[in-house]
Write a protein that holds these residues in place. Sequence first.
Motif, mmCIF file in Angstrom:
data_model
loop_
_atom_site.group_PDB
_atom_site.id
_atom_site.type_symbol
_atom_site.label_atom_id
_atom_site.label_comp_id
_atom_site.label_asym_id
_atom_site.label_seq_id
_atom_site.Cartn_x
_atom_site.Cartn_y
_atom_site.Cartn_z
ATOM 1 N N ASN A 74 91.156 38.215 48.328
ATOM 2 C CA ASN A 74 90.349 37.862 49.501
ATOM 3 C C ASN A 74 89.797 39.076 50.238
ATOM 4 O OD1 ASN A 74 90.311 35.048 49.382
ATOM 5 N ND2 ASN A 74 92.400 34.929 50.173
ATOM 6 N N LYS A 75 90.492 40.217 50.074
ATOM 7 C CA LYS A 75 90.041 41.422 50.795
ATOM 8 C C LYS A 75 88.983 42.208 50.031
ATOM 9 C CE LYS A 75 94.246 42.563 53.301
ATOM 10 N NZ LYS A 75 95.476 43.314 53.106
ATOM 11 N N ILE A 76 88.875 41.949 48.739
ATOM 12 C CA ILE A 76 87.976 42.766 47.902
ATOM 13 C C ILE A 76 86.546 42.708 48.437
ATOM 14 C CG2 ILE A 76 86.829 42.811 45.639
ATOM 15 C CD1 ILE A 76 89.537 42.224 44.381
ATOM 16 N N ASN A 77 85.939 43.892 48.542
ATOM 17 C CA ASN A 77 84.565 43.900 49.060
ATOM 18 C C ASN A 77 83.605 44.743 48.235
ATOM 19 O OD1 ASN A 77 85.451 46.409 49.688
ATOM 20 N ND2 ASN A 77 85.514 46.097 51.909
ATOM 21 N N ARG A 78 84.126 45.345 47.158
ATOM 22 C CA ARG A 78 83.231 46.140 46.319
ATOM 23 C C ARG A 78 83.529 45.893 44.849
ATOM 24 N NH1 ARG A 78 83.037 51.484 45.891
ATOM 25 N NH2 ARG A 78 85.211 51.693 46.520
ATOM 26 N N ALA A 79 82.493 46.070 44.026
ATOM 27 C CA ALA A 79 82.663 45.898 42.587
ATOM 28 C C ALA A 79 82.721 47.262 41.906
ATOM 29 C CB ALA A 79 81.499 45.096 42.016
ATOM 30 N N ALA A 80 83.380 47.301 40.775
ATOM 31 C CA ALA A 80 83.388 48.514 39.954
ATOM 32 C C ALA A 80 82.045 48.570 39.243
ATOM 33 C CB ALA A 80 84.521 48.448 38.946
ATOM 34 N N LEU A 81 81.160 49.434 39.725
ATOM 35 C CA LEU A 81 79.810 49.500 39.140
ATOM 36 C C LEU A 81 79.570 50.878 38.526
ATOM 37 C CD1 LEU A 81 77.967 47.602 41.969
ATOM 38 C CD2 LEU A 81 78.360 46.783 39.640
ATOM 39 N N TYR A 82 78.641 50.916 37.630
ATOM 40 C CA TYR A 82 78.508 52.049 36.719
ATOM 41 C C TYR A 82 77.038 52.370 36.526
ATOM 42 C CZ TYR A 82 78.784 53.968 31.883
ATOM 43 O OH TYR A 82 78.685 54.703 30.743
#
Lengths: 187, 819
Positions: free
Chosen positions: B770-778
């Motif tokens: 629920n806290k996640i706010n960013r994606a692992a992006l490349y």
Amino acid sequence: MFADDKTIIKHFFERDERAVSETSEKYGTFLYRIAEKILSNKEDAEECTNETYLKTWNAIPPQRPKVFPAFLGTIVRNISFDHYSMTRAEKRGGGVIDAVLDELAECIPDTKADIECDEDELKKVIDSFVGALPDRNRKIFVMRYWSNESVSTIAGRLKMSENSVSAVLTRIRKKMKKYLAERGFEP
Amino acid sequence: MTRENLYRAIGKMDEKLISDVILHELEISGKASLIGNPDMTERLIDADVVKRKNRKIKLSFILIAAAAAVAVGAAILGLRRYKDENKENRIDNYFVEDDNFNYYSLSDNFSDFAHLTPADDGMFLSAFYSGPDPDEENDSNDTGSDLQQRGQYILKTDNEGNLKSEYCLGDSRILKIRRSGNNSVYVLAAGEEDGNDETFFVLIPDRKCRMKEKICLDIDNEEMMQISLFCDFIIEDDTVSVIAECSQDDISYYEIMYFDMDGNMKGKTEYRDISVFKFFESAGNIYAVCRNSERSFISAVDTDNKELVEKKSLKYNIESAAQFSEGNDEYDLFINFYDGVYGYRMSDNSLTECVNWLDSGIDRASLVSFGMNSSNRISFVYSENYWGGSLYNINSYTRADDETLNNFRNRKEINAAFLCTPDEEIYSCFNDINKDSDEYRIHIDDYTKYSTDDDISGMSRLESEIKNGNIPDMIFAGSRFDWLKYCADGTLENIDNYFGKDEEFERDKYFENIFDAYKYDGIQFAIPINFEIRCMTSKKSVTGDRTGYTCEELENIENNGNLFSDERYESVIDMFVSSNITEYVDFKSGKCDFDNKDFITLLNIIKRNCDSDDINIDNSVLETAVPENIKLFNLFPVCGYKDLRISQQIYTGEEMSYVGYPSSKESLPLVSSECCIGITAASEYKMEAGELIEYLISDYIQENADTHMSGDQILYDGAHFSVSRAVFENNAFRSMRGVPSVYCSSSGEKKIKLNEIDQETVDDLKNTVNKINRAALYDSGIAEIISEEFDSFIENRQTAEETAEKIQNKVSGYLKKLK
């Protein structure tokens, strides 16, 4: 010209007896066919069809069917199967229903399970299983196990070979057995 | 439960599931036609379980598409040209089930079909016969043959699947069947003779499968010990050539062995740097399909000098092919890639699509072997129980007739570029759409067939297609795709404009914050259909309630390189920086932030706490590093509930915490997905694409897409967490109920029963998600810069400070160029 379903249902709500005659005119043959396929007996099928009108009269209101023929079909199928269950000891053999039941026996898992099974739960599982089938396979399943159609009738309606229909049904039964077992249904 | 219970329950099935069948029945009975009854028709449309089929075209999106066409004029024209040129051929490759194929002729007697090989008038294949049924009188069988002996058989059938002849090999194992020029076959088999070691032999039966000749291959015991797999064989003139995959001291390599017609080995050649997959014949010569670390190619097989001579280079990565099959009059070889069967012709080095799996509704993932009998017929062996892997059947498809093809041509084509391999459930959903829809068809271009070692998804190929105006409608790709670059340059559409518009769609049924993590500058550039958590995991007793560490804090708790459990430099810099690019780069402003104290500290931490690629990591050490307090953090992502159970029970040993990767601030864990979907701005079918995404993330698909079970055992749940809250909860419930699952230790010696997880663990997980706010992006360009400079740092050719400065300068230049 038949009355439309909205009108028939309205008449049921108004307790107007025309509802029964309109239902009978429009869907009588359809209901009789469902009963006849289960019972393989003309008189019994007629009796169950008539009982369907009575049950529908008692069910609407309060219920308001979304798809009226499906609603009626479900009632007549259940009444006819109850009748079949009561009388099958002396009449068993030969009909499509026996083949259908034998095939369904193949779907009953033989694994141990830890979830208690009740009919409502089973209905939900079947809904989700059938709902997830590809469209053509769903139709084949419904025709065979809901409508009790013969394999050749299904093949004719869907423009498939009987072999293909049988093969699809075999695959669905295997999948269903696995599906039921995974959800804890036991024999 | 009895069969009667089941029958009654079917009788109570949801009306939606039966209504169209009933409508059809009523129509054909002529008693009560409902056509023209708008109320009923509408209900039946609503009731259709396959909602996608009846999605109605709304005026609004036709207008939007028209406006978009004006706005991106040139690109759309390019797209249209691309479609028009290619559509016809592709649609011709639509095959339908052959109703005349006599499935039961074979399956009534045989099982475990394999090695299907086409013949001019039917096919050869191998199968197992379990022997006559002792409960039935032996009245032979309806094939007209006289099966008596249990064992492996070579079967010959006609085009309708009727058995024409068979040959029993007893207990021998059939390894390969190869068609010979005269419509007969050669068989490579293995068996034990006289109780001695296993013998490999080539059988040459006649066209009626009667044994004509047997050549025992002279392979000595030492050689045999090294052979792991026979890939292929071929007989030409007086030589039997065999490709074998071998292994010695854990190193795999290939060998081509050459035998004379008495089975004596004439010689062999070892190939350490190339893989050799398959032989084929063209214009009387023998060729081999090969690949080295960079590319795929065709080599001529010189049986005299026992060497391969490279002849043609291939543009596809042959390693991504699932199977090969013998050629026919038109093509020298058939190759099964993920999206279809392609025919290869040596004369012009061309590869042409011959069967489109998706259009034809064939689940190619279950294919075991296939054969193109002619350009109009394909037969194949497929596995029905994919995860059980034991039930093999055969089927045959023929090219659709003109009427069907014309109907297909009239449909709107949604082009999807696949740069990842999604779950089979999704692929099969596309199959269903193509089978059922009257309005649309989905065409997949599988870019993994263009992959290279440096570009595992085939992204470079897509990039050049996009530059040429060949823009797909949708992109399916994992986390190692340049999502941000394509978002910044306008290639990707804001999905928000086309997604969740249906009034039935409830966005809050999903983890909206996970969706939001795939927004950049307000643009929803992709929607993940599932996810995993990228983080450092540790003992909660060590980290407490912390969700992140700054680089400085991490350095403070570091003690003699005890931070990460046996990780390599390259993978950690990739995890912390290259795949965490939004921490350092702002594509919108074109600015980046590498040249700072925290980044320099991070480089030094990685250098002190990781190992080089050359060191073999003992996986069993990973199982004890954190539980025995030798290391503080594990760095593998948490993917799905089974994975969570393994991470907690095996790799942590007690209650687990999720900690974000170190940076200048206390960052939270990241979300990552191996299958995100984007819609391109140039697409004419954005609304449909949006609806398709809605469908793919629906509970209906998600429930089946992620967990595979057999009986009461979870076989596989390592994929991902579901973006649907309901499915996420259901899977949690299953893991809490203790549905059995087993972990095999890295040594393979131990099987450990995984414990059920408790409510507290699930609550911790939910809290983290629920806290996640960013994606692992490349970004591939930036990743290349970082990797290059980081290598120099690890090899002590520059300091951390110099490395940070160089990365800062180069990435700034790269961003400027992008703008």
